[in-house]
Design a protein around this motif. Structure first.
Motif, mmCIF file in Angstrom:
data_model
loop_
_atom_site.group_PDB
_atom_site.id
_atom_site.type_symbol
_atom_site.label_atom_id
_atom_site.label_comp_id
_atom_site.label_asym_id
_atom_site.label_seq_id
_atom_site.Cartn_x
_atom_site.Cartn_y
_atom_site.Cartn_z
ATOM 1 N N PHE A 1 -12.282 14.276 0.174
ATOM 2 C CA PHE A 1 -12.109 14.281 -1.276
ATOM 3 C C PHE A 1 -11.954 12.865 -1.835
ATOM 4 N N ALA A 2 -11.544 11.918 -0.995
ATOM 5 C CA ALA A 2 -11.459 10.521 -1.443
ATOM 6 C C ALA A 2 -12.847 9.911 -1.600
ATOM 7 N N ALA A 3 -13.806 10.389 -0.808
ATOM 8 C CA ALA A 3 -15.174 9.849 -0.879
ATOM 9 C C ALA A 3 -15.953 10.424 -2.056
ATOM 10 N N ILE A 4 -15.613 11.637 -2.495
ATOM 11 C CA ILE A 4 -16.388 12.307 -3.552
ATOM 12 C C ILE A 4 -16.376 11.528 -4.869
ATOM 13 N N PRO A 5 -15.211 11.108 -5.401
ATOM 14 C CA PRO A 5 -15.237 10.380 -6.679
ATOM 15 C C PRO A 5 -16.041 9.085 -6.606
ATOM 16 N N THR B 1 -8.899 6.007 -5.156
ATOM 17 C CA THR B 1 -8.976 6.931 -4.015
ATOM 18 C C THR B 1 -9.313 6.264 -2.687
ATOM 19 N N PHE B 2 -9.830 5.038 -2.741
ATOM 20 C CA PHE B 2 -10.295 4.389 -1.520
ATOM 21 C C PHE B 2 -9.154 4.044 -0.577
ATOM 22 N N ASP B 3 -7.923 4.012 -1.112
ATOM 23 C CA ASP B 3 -6.793 3.650 -0.250
ATOM 24 C C ASP B 3 -6.575 4.673 0.860
ATOM 25 N N ARG B 4 -6.996 5.937 0.646
ATOM 26 C CA ARG B 4 -6.890 6.925 1.728
ATOM 27 C C ARG B 4 -7.778 6.527 2.898
ATOM 28 N N LEU B 5 -8.988 6.079 2.577
ATOM 29 C CA LEU B 5 -9.905 5.656 3.635
ATOM 30 C C LEU B 5 -9.385 4.400 4.329
ATOM 31 N N MET B 6 -8.865 3.453 3.543
ATOM 32 C CA MET B 6 -8.318 2.230 4.133
ATOM 33 C C MET B 6 -7.104 2.534 4.994
ATOM 34 N N LEU B 7 -6.285 3.480 4.559
ATOM 35 C CA LEU B 7 -5.125 3.884 5.355
ATOM 36 C C LEU B 7 -5.581 4.450 6.690
ATOM 37 N N ASN B 8 -6.639 5.242 6.689
ATOM 38 C CA ASN B 8 -7.172 5.817 7.921
ATOM 39 C C ASN B 8 -7.765 4.740 8.832
ATOM 40 N N VAL C 1 -10.422 -6.062 -5.568
ATOM 41 C CA VAL C 1 -10.136 -7.111 -4.575
ATOM 42 C C VAL C 1 -8.645 -7.163 -4.270
ATOM 43 N N ILE C 2 -7.825 -7.051 -5.317
ATOM 44 C CA ILE C 2 -6.366 -7.027 -5.118
ATOM 45 C C ILE C 2 -5.978 -5.839 -4.247
ATOM 46 N N THR C 3 -6.558 -4.684 -4.532
ATOM 47 C CA THR C 3 -6.265 -3.481 -3.744
ATOM 48 C C THR C 3 -6.612 -3.677 -2.272
ATOM 49 N N ILE C 4 -7.809 -4.173 -2.022
ATOM 50 C CA ILE C 4 -8.275 -4.337 -0.638
ATOM 51 C C ILE C 4 -7.422 -5.356 0.109
ATOM 52 N N ILE C 5 -7.118 -6.491 -0.532
ATOM 53 C CA ILE C 5 -6.347 -7.548 0.135
ATOM 54 C C ILE C 5 -4.949 -7.060 0.501
ATOM 55 N N TYR D 1 3.269 -1.411 7.009
ATOM 56 C CA TYR D 1 4.030 -0.565 6.080
ATOM 57 C C TYR D 1 3.344 0.756 5.744
ATOM 58 N N GLY D 2 2.177 1.019 6.289
ATOM 59 C CA GLY D 2 1.526 2.308 6.102
ATOM 60 C C GLY D 2 1.242 2.633 4.649
ATOM 61 N N TYR D 3 1.528 3.889 4.263
ATOM 62 C CA TYR D 3 1.170 4.337 2.919
ATOM 63 C C TYR D 3 2.008 3.685 1.815
ATOM 64 N N MET D 4 3.153 3.088 2.136
ATOM 65 C CA MET D 4 3.901 2.359 1.108
ATOM 66 C C MET D 4 3.083 1.169 0.608
ATOM 67 N N ALA D 5 2.315 0.559 1.503
ATOM 68 C CA ALA D 5 1.431 -0.544 1.101
ATOM 69 C C ALA D 5 0.372 -0.045 0.122
ATOM 70 N N CYS D 6 -0.140 1.162 0.364
ATOM 71 C CA CYS D 6 -1.139 1.738 -0.543
ATOM 72 C C CYS D 6 -0.564 1.926 -1.944
ATOM 73 N N ALA D 7 0.673 2.414 -2.012
ATOM 74 C CA ALA D 7 1.307 2.649 -3.314
ATOM 75 C C ALA D 7 1.500 1.340 -4.072
ATOM 76 N N TRP D 8 2.011 0.311 -3.389
ATOM 77 C CA TRP D 8 2.236 -0.978 -4.055
ATOM 78 C C TRP D 8 0.920 -1.659 -4.405
ATOM 79 N N ALA D 9 -0.099 -1.478 -3.595
ATOM 80 C CA ALA D 9 -1.413 -2.038 -3.919
ATOM 81 C C ALA D 9 -1.938 -1.415 -5.210
ATOM 82 N N THR D 10 -1.759 -0.097 -5.359
ATOM 83 C CA THR D 10 -2.167 0.587 -6.587
ATOM 84 C C THR D 10 -1.394 0.054 -7.781
#
Length: 497
Positions: free
Chosen positions: A44-48, A244-251, A386-390, A399-408
C-alpha cells in the motif's frame, strides 16, 4: 468553502473511516500475522507513489484549465483520452517488470501482490478525471455515494475472504468456496484482491461520466496541460516519498531478519493511522479547497479569503491534535486490535504535528498553482524528499520507526516554511502568521502539561479527566479570541452573540 469541504469531507471521512475500521480487524493475529500486516503496508506504500506517475498532475491541470472558456468543451475528453492511453502503456510496462517492482517493494516472495497492485493503480487512474469532473461541477453527493459504495465492498470482501471462507473450508473442505479460495494462498493476497474489486466497482459506477467522453483531442490544450502538470509530477512523487516511502525505507534499512523488518513496518503503519483524524480532514479539505481556490481567484481580493480559510483550518487541526494526542489510550484501544502494536504509540504526536504542517503547506501551495509557477512546488517538494531520505538513511538503523516519524516532521516543517517565505514574495497573502504560530505552540504546550501530569499520576481515569479539562480550556480560549469571527457563522454564531 465550508459547504464544499463538508460534502467532500463526509464522503472522504466516511470512506477512509470505514477503511480504518479494518485496522483493528486486520491487526488481530487470528486474521493477519504482524509480518503479513507489514507486507500489506509495503504494498500500500507503493500504490500512492505509482498513482502519481499514472495521473501526472492532470487532476490539478483539469481544474486550472476548465476555468478557460475556449477549452470548456474539449478539456474533459482531452484529459480523459490522455490518461486512458498512458494508463495502458504504463500498466504494460509495470507488468513486464513486475518481479523487479516486487523486489523493490520488499515482497519478492509474493510477486502476485504486485500483479494485483498494477490493476488497482490502473483502475484508479481511469477514475481520476471522472472524479475531478464531479468535483468541478459541484456534484458531491454522487461523488460521496461512489466512494462509500466502493469502500463498503472492500470491507465486505475483505471480511468474507479472511473470516468467512477459512471457517467454511475448515468445516467443509469440499465446499464450493474452494473454487476461488485456498488456504495455501497468503492472506495478504485476498486483502489486495478486495481492493481490486473495490476499484473496479468505482469505475463501473463512473460509467456515466466515462461514457460521456467524446473522441475529441485538443492537441494545443494537451501541450499546455502537460507543461503545467509536469512539475506537479515531481511535486506528487516527492510528496509520496515524504508521505509513504518511509515504510519502504524502514524495510530496507532497519537491521534484522526479513520478518523483523516487516513487523517494524507493521507497527509503524498501524500507529500512523492513529493520526487519521487530521489526515482525514486534510484530505477532505483538499477535495473542497482546490476547485474553490481556483474559482475564488477570479473574484475581488481572493487573498483575503485565502487568509481566512487558513486561520479556520489551523484552528480546526490544532483542536484535532489535542483530541487525538490527549486521548491516545482510548483511541489506540479502539483502532488497534493487538497490544503488540502499541509499542509504536510514541510516533503519534510527532506525526500529528507533521500532518498539521502538511495541511498548512497545502493551503500555502495555492500561490504557485495560481501564478503558474508549479516548478516552485517541485523544488520545495524535492528538498523535502531529500530531507526525508537523509534523515531516514542516517537514523533508521539506530532508531527504527521513530526516525521515520521525525523525518516526516522535519520534512513537512521545512516545506511549510519554504512555501510561506517564497509565496509571500511572489503572491502575497495576509496570513495572520503570529496568531497561527501561537495556536500551534499552545496546543503543544497543553500536550506536554498533560504528559507531565500523567507521569505523576499514571491512572487512566485521571488522564481522561485532565485531557477533557485541557481540551475545554483550548476551545474556550479560541472562542474568546475569535469571538467576532465565529459570530458571523450561521449556526455557531447565534450562540455567541
Amino acid at each position: 468553502m465550508a459547504s464544499q469541504t463538508m460534502w467532500y469531507g463526509v464522503s472522504s471521512i466516511a470512506a477512509r473511516f470505514m477503511s480504518y475500521l479494518l485496522t483493528p480487524y486486520l491487526t488481530r493475529t487470528s486474521v493477519l500475522k504482524i509480518s503479513d500486516y507489514g507486507k500489506m503496508s509495503l504494498v500500500f506504500a507503493a500504490i500512492p507513489l505509482l498513482n502519481v506517475l499514472f495521473t501526472y498532475g492532470f487532476e490539478t491541470a483539469y481544474f486550472r484549465f476548465s476555468q478557460r472558456k475556449e477549452y470548456e468543451n474539449s478539456i474533459y475528453s482531452t484529459a480523459s483520452i490522455s490518461l486512458f492511453l498512458t494508463t495502458i502503456f504504463l500498466s504494460a510496462f509495470l507488468w513486464i517488470f513486475r518481479d523487479t517492482l516486487a523486489a523493490f517493494a520488499g515482497v519478492a516472495d509474493d510477486p502476485q501482490l504486485i500483479e494485483l497492485t498494477i490493476l488497482i493503480i490502473a483502475l484508479d487512474a481511469l477514475a481520476a478525471i471522472p472524479f475531478a469532473r464531479l468535483r468541478q461541477e459541484g456534484r458531491p453527493i454522487k461523488y460521496a455515494a461512489i466512494r462509500i459504495c466502493s469502500i463498503l465492498l472492500n470491507i465486505l470482501v475483505t471480511v468474507f475472504f479472511l473470516s468467512y471462507c477459512p471457517k467454511i473450508i475448515e468445516n467443509n473442505p469440499d465446499s464450493w468456496i474452494g473454487f476461488f479460495y485456498s488456504t495455501d494462498v497468503n492472506r495478504v493476497t485476498y486483502v489486495i484482491l478486495a481492493n481490486v474489486m473495490s476499484s473496479g466497482l468505482t469505475v463501473l459506477l463512473l460509467m456515466g461520466q466515462i461514457g460521456s467522453i467524446k473522441l475529441h483531442f485538443n492537441t494545443k490544450l494537451w501541450k499546455e496541460m502537460m507543461l503545467y502538470s509536469l512539475p506537479l509530477i515531481i511535486v506528487g512523487m516527492g510528496g509520496m516519498i515524504n508521505e509513504t516511502f518511509d515504510r519502504l525505507m524502514l524495510n530496507w534499512w532497519v537491521p534484522g531478519t526479513a520478518t523483523f523488518k516487516q513487523e517494524q513496518v507493521a507497527i509503524y503503519s498501524a500507529c500512523y493511522k492513529l493520526s487519521l483524524l487530521i489526515s482525514l480532514f486534510i484530505q477532505a479539505f483538499r477535495m473542497g479547497a482546490e476547485p474553490f481556490f481556483f474559482k475564488q481567484a477570479e473574484g475581488l481580493n481572493p487573498q483575503r479569503i485565502y487568509a481566512r480559510v487558513m486561520k479556520f483550518f489551523v484552528i480546526t487541526v490544532t483542536t484535532m491534535f489535542l483530541v487525538v494526542s490527549l486521548y491516545i489510550p482510548v483511541i489506540s484501544y479502539l483502532f488497534i486490535g493487538n497490544k503488540t502494536y502499541w509499542a509504536g504509540l510514541g510516533v503519534v504526536p510527532i506525526l500529528l504535528l507533521a500532518n498539521i504542517f502538511l495541511g498548512i503547506y497545502y493551503n500555502l501551495s495555492i500561490w504557485y498553482k495560481l501564478s503558474n509557477k508549479t516548478h516552485a512546488g517541485a523544488i520545495i517538494t524535492v528538498i523535502g524528499a531529500v530531507i526525508t531520505i537523509i534523515i531516514n538513511r542516517i537514523f533508521i538503523p539506530g532508531y527504527g520507526y521513530m526516525a521515520c516519524a521525525w523525518a516526516t516532521f522535519f520534512c513537512y516543517a521545512s516545506m511549510m516554511v519554504m512555501s510561506y517565505i517564497w509565496g509571500q514574495k511572489e503572491y502575497r497573502i495576509p496570513y495572520p502568521w503570529k496568531k497561527l504560530t501561537a495556536y500551534v505552540v499552545i496546543v503543544v504546550t497543553l500536550f506536554f502539561i498533560h504528559k507531565g501530569l500523567i507521569a505523576l499520576l499514571p491512572y487512566t481515569l485521571f488522564s481522561l479527566i485532565v485531557a477533557s479539562i485541557l481540551l475545554f480550556i483550548y476551545i474556550w480560549f479560541i472562542l474568546l479570541v475569535e469571538r467576532k469571527e465565529f459570530q458571523k457563522m450561521p449556526v455557531i454564531g447565534k450562540y455567541l452573540k
